[in-house]
Design a protein around this motif. Sequence first.
Motif, PDB file in Angstrom:
ATOM      1  N   SER A 121     -45.886 -71.303  90.359  1.00 45.74           N
ATOM      2  CA  SER A 121     -44.862 -71.001  89.349  1.00 45.74           C
ATOM      3  C   SER A 121     -44.501 -72.282  88.617  1.00 45.74           C
ATOM      4  O   SER A 121     -44.717 -73.381  89.136  1.00 45.74           O
ATOM      5  N   GLY A 122     -43.984 -72.119  87.400  1.00 43.01           N
ATOM      6  CA  GLY A 122     -43.652 -73.296  86.586  1.00 43.01           C
ATOM      7  C   GLY A 122     -44.905 -73.916  85.999  1.00 43.01           C
ATOM      8  O   GLY A 122     -45.946 -73.263  85.884  1.00 43.01           O
ATOM      9  N   LEU A 123     -44.801 -75.193  85.644  1.00 40.39           N
ATOM     10  CA  LEU A 123     -45.953 -75.888  85.054  1.00 40.39           C
ATOM     11  C   LEU A 123     -46.837 -76.408  86.189  1.00 40.39           C
ATOM     12  O   LEU A 123     -46.396 -77.240  86.984  1.00 40.39           O
ATOM     13  N   VAL A 124     -48.049 -75.891  86.255  1.00 38.37           N
ATOM     14  CA  VAL A 124     -48.939 -76.326  87.338  1.00 38.37           C
ATOM     15  C   VAL A 124     -50.197 -76.983  86.757  1.00 38.37           C
ATOM     16  O   VAL A 124     -50.613 -76.707  85.635  1.00 38.37           O
TER      17      VAL A 124
ATOM     18  N   THR B 105     -47.804 -79.004  91.235  1.00 36.41           N
ATOM     19  CA  THR B 105     -46.845 -78.978  90.127  1.00 36.41           C
ATOM     20  C   THR B 105     -47.169 -80.168  89.218  1.00 36.41           C
ATOM     21  O   THR B 105     -47.778 -81.151  89.637  1.00 36.41           O
TER      22      THR B 105
ATOM     23  N   ASP C   7     -44.993 -83.885  88.595  1.00 39.74           N
ATOM     24  CA  ASP C   7     -44.597 -84.578  89.831  1.00 39.74           C
ATOM     25  C   ASP C   7     -45.592 -84.410  90.968  1.00 39.74           C
ATOM     26  O   ASP C   7     -45.432 -85.034  92.025  1.00 39.74           O
TER      27      ASP C   7
ATOM     28  N   THR D  47     -53.553 -77.604  82.598  1.00 41.30           N
ATOM     29  CA  THR D  47     -52.173 -77.294  82.983  1.00 41.30           C
ATOM     30  C   THR D  47     -51.868 -75.905  82.459  1.00 41.30           C
ATOM     31  O   THR D  47     -52.344 -75.513  81.385  1.00 41.30           O
TER      32      THR D  47
ATOM     33  N   LEU E  90     -47.678 -76.649  96.087  1.00 38.61           N
ATOM     34  CA  LEU E  90     -46.914 -75.406  96.041  1.00 38.61           C
ATOM     35  C   LEU E  90     -47.818 -74.279  96.495  1.00 38.61           C
ATOM     36  O   LEU E  90     -49.003 -74.253  96.167  1.00 38.61           O
TER      37      LEU E  90
ATOM     38  N   LYS F 265     -51.296 -65.486  92.287  1.00 41.77           N
ATOM     39  CA  LYS F 265     -50.444 -66.678  92.399  1.00 41.77           C
ATOM     40  C   LYS F 265     -50.715 -67.464  93.672  1.00 41.77           C
ATOM     41  O   LYS F 265     -50.063 -68.472  93.942  1.00 41.77           O
TER      42      LYS F 265
ATOM     43  N   ASP G 143     -48.590 -72.928  82.304  1.00 43.07           N
ATOM     44  CA  ASP G 143     -47.174 -72.651  82.557  1.00 43.07           C
ATOM     45  C   ASP G 143     -47.040 -71.208  83.023  1.00 43.07           C
ATOM     46  O   ASP G 143     -47.390 -70.286  82.287  1.00 43.07           O
TER      47      ASP G 143
END
Lengths: 281, 281
Positions: A257-260, A246, A249, A278, A253, A218, A280
């Motif tokens: 984490s999340g949608l990258v 991210t 937006d 992309t 980061l 990560k 997730d």
Amino acid sequence: MEIIKTIKEMQQKIEQLKKDGQTIGFVPTMGYLHEGHLTLVEEARKKADIVIMSIFVNPLQFGPNEDFDRYPRDIERDERLANQAGVNFLFYPEVREMYKTEMSFHITVKGLADVLCGSNRPGHFDGVAAVLIKLFNIVQPHFAFFGMKDAQQVAVVTSLVEQFNFPIEIVPVPTVREEDGLAKSSRNVYLLEEERKDATVLFQSLQLAKGLIKAGEKNREKIQSEMKRYINQHSSASIDYVEIYTFPDLKPLQSLSGLVLIAGAIRFTNVRLIDNMTIDI
Amino acid sequence: MEIIKTIKEMQQKIEQLKKDGQTIGFVPTMGYLHEGHLTLVEEARKKADIVIMSIFVNPLQFGPNEDFDRYPRDIERDERLANQAGVNFLFYPEVREMYKTEMSFHITVKGLADVLCGSNRPGHFDGVAAVLIKLFNIVQPHFAFFGMKDAQQVAVVTSLVEQFNFPIEIVPVPTVREEDGLAKSSRNVYLLEEERKDATVLFQSLQLAKGLIKAGEKNREKIQSEMKRYINQHSSASIDYVEIYTFPDLKPLQSLSGLVLIAGAIRFTNVRLIDNMTIDI
């Protein structure tokens, strides 16, 4: 397929189509069509009654030392392909039709445009935003289709539509690739023969990143440096950037984490190529 | 009259109205309505089936030291007046509805905004342009009505619509005045009692200029200095500017010819007033 060259005629046509209750899907392009564009048309046909494609190489989004003049153009071939794909109206204005006078307004894209291609192409997304406001007002579509290959453009247009309240749904469409993974692009024709095979390194480096992430990695910097190492070892390309943000937006980061969005740009002798993924997490 | 507070509801309403074949006239305001606004509504009713008024005090067009917080507001009175005037829908959003997130786009107005109120209110027309793009996309009118009292705003919005290809006809409406000639303005309430009579000097100086021009005077500087002399001699106001430009492109000209705008701004204790006249020479 009908070809329309003036703004006035396009707007009159749209008014009539809307009066007739037709929904409109819009595929804005710079021409020199490839399967990526045709996939956008295919998606547009699924969602809308009428598909309008624009072909316009927008001078506002090219820097003074960029490839506006030598951007590939082949309108006869484009007309044939658009027609075969099921485009109903091809909007194909000249530069002097789109910019009748010098613009009294400059749009500056903040934040979203400071990373990735934005930092390498100052003013590029400012020009994209300006021409999209124009095209959206001319075509007034219900849906507009954009390829995810230009992920940053998708991020910018998503914000543009949300923040300026255009009554338009933006539909991102997955990148179309050659058999060996190279993302389809009008600029691929500028690859030298010996560079064509190397050009897949960008896609491969994205796959490498995906593998690392699936294996639990990560750390953004670690993934970026592995991708860079891979590109340098397996090609003659020079790296413009390999970055992770991210999406949509485009914030930095440290731990993924999340949608990258994982995105890269590399340069060969006569061409700069981009690609992204992309994921997730 | 129906009051609508969300963008979504307004856009849904517009979609239905357009499906029903109605034409839409739009009167954007910052509220605290006076006869000037009601005249815009009257003109809108003549040209369009449905009249939509917005009331929104747009923070983006106020400078940090300007009167956003103390700009006069009286929504109950505005509702009553708008209703009586024949407005069909009053769009009255809160700031957080219009600006849900920080804007990723900044619009800079070039040239047109460097003169008159633009040079005295840096960023003002940038904010006007941004909110008008939003409002035009929300209301999607066939016609939009603007008072000529804000002549520079008329110039900016005319360019905005032309250059970004909004399918909207801008309708400028002559300034409405008090019996003694003072241009109606929401800000007139901030005149001190002893200043109210003096406030007519601006209109009178425009009449003076008109007289000089009718008598053959074409020298811009001479007319400007006569106007300034008149204002200084007959009031306690200080002069922000008295200027003459071509209209609507707001270019300087030494010898007056064609359609020209003569405009002034003066300051009293608690308020800055503007007025202008266009004259075809």
